[in-house]
Design an enzyme around this catalytic site. Structure first.
Site, PDB file in Angstrom:
ATOM      1  CB  SER A 144      -0.962  -0.047   1.187  1.00 41.85           C
ATOM      2  OG  SER A 144      -2.014   0.868   1.030  1.00 41.85           O
ATOM      3  CG  ASP A 176      -6.861  -3.136  -3.164  1.00 42.03           C
ATOM      4  OD1 ASP A 176      -7.491  -2.348  -2.432  1.00 42.03           O
ATOM      5  OD2 ASP A 176      -5.618  -3.211  -3.157  1.00 42.03           O
ATOM      6  CG  HIS A 195      -5.607  -2.609   0.421  1.00 41.27           C
ATOM      7  ND1 HIS A 195      -4.877  -2.238  -0.676  1.00 41.27           N
ATOM      8  CD2 HIS A 195      -5.071  -1.924   1.474  1.00 41.27           C
ATOM      9  CE1 HIS A 195      -3.943  -1.365  -0.326  1.00 41.27           C
ATOM     10  NE2 HIS A 195      -4.039  -1.156   0.971  1.00 41.27           N
TER      11      HIS A 195
END
Length: 273
Positions: free
Chosen positions: A95, A224, A253
């Protein structure tokens, strides 16, 4: 607990386990190095030196009102790598951490990086625009900032659901995993949490991706709900010169469960290839 002090006086906490080729893990927002606890053991057991740090303003690192931007994050990572005198480093970022390792590898690595791995990463740019219609609208990002400022404790509880895909039919995400997300979120300093939204969403890393001159493994789940895959992995793979893309069907995610098991195996295979 090991810390080192950056050139601007920020204390960065890190975990260092095992011996062998170094792998440095960079966590996502709003987490800290605890997010990589399983990987630290898995990779150390596999014969690697596994290292993870708490980004400035997160976890056990200094509360830092300044420097909550992608370039400073990458510089902090560079100073950690130099402090430990690591060579042939594999950097792995999830991320926001994916943006951090991409900028580090592109601008600060100084020949120390051998491979890059990103997972659900924010590059090339997350913000929706005329040139990036697949991205996240600024109104949604402003809503995240407002929620963090108003009641971040409740927001972390709420965010854990889409983060791990727990809001999907048939999802099997433990209450413990969601509460641990909340626990890590509550360790973030409020200014760092707030400012990081701009860092992860508005930093254009197109040129960083083009500049990476080592193999990069780009991984993302196709379910995601946090970072749109069409604005992230699917665009990143077109910008790098030595890239491998793997899309995980149905994966969220957050790195969890069967997705985590397969991802860790794939990263190991990539490093050894």
């Amino acid at each position: 607990m090991p810390h080192f002090t950056t050139s601007d006086g920020t204390e960065i906490y890190y975990v260092d386990q095992g011996a062998g080729q170094p792998i440095v893990f960079s966590h996502g927002w709003p987490l800290n190095s605890d997010a990589w606890a399983i990987e630290l053991k898995v990779f150390a057991d596999a014969g690697f030196r596994a290292i993870a740090h708490d980004r400035r303003g997160h976890g056990r690192s200094s509360r830092s009102y300044a420097g909550n931007d992608m370039t400073t994050y990458a510089r902090d990572l560079s100073e950690l790598v130099n402090h430990l005198d690591l060579r042939e480093v594999v950097v792995v970022g999830h991320s926001t951490g994916g943006g951090e390792v991409v900028r580090y590898a592109a601008q600060f690595a100084d020949g120390r990086v051998s491979k890059v791995v990103t997972v659900g990463a924010v590059p090339p740019i997350m913000l929706k625009s005329d040139s990036n219609p697949e991205g996240t609208p600024i109104e949604d990002l402003d809503g995240i900032r407002a929620a963090v400022l108003k009641d971040r404790s409740q927001f972390w509880f709420d965010l854990a659901e889409p983060f791990y895909g727990a809001n999907r039919p048939g999802a099997q995400v433990s209450e413990g995993a969601k509460q641990d997300f909340w626990r890590q979120g509550m360790l973030v300093d409020l200014p760092a949490a707030y400012d990081c939204v701009k860092a992860y969403s508005e930093t254009d890393q197109t040129e960083d991706l083009k500049a990476i001159d080592v193999p990069i493994f780009i991984a993302q789940g196709d379910d995601d709900q946090i970072v749109p895959i069409a604005a992230a992995a699917e665009k990143s793979i077109k910008l790098v010169t030595q890239g491998t893309l793997k899309v995980y069907p149905g994966a969220p995610h957050g790195i969890y469960g069967a997705y985590q098991d397969q991802l860790d195996k794939d990263i190991l295979d990539f490093i050894k290839s």
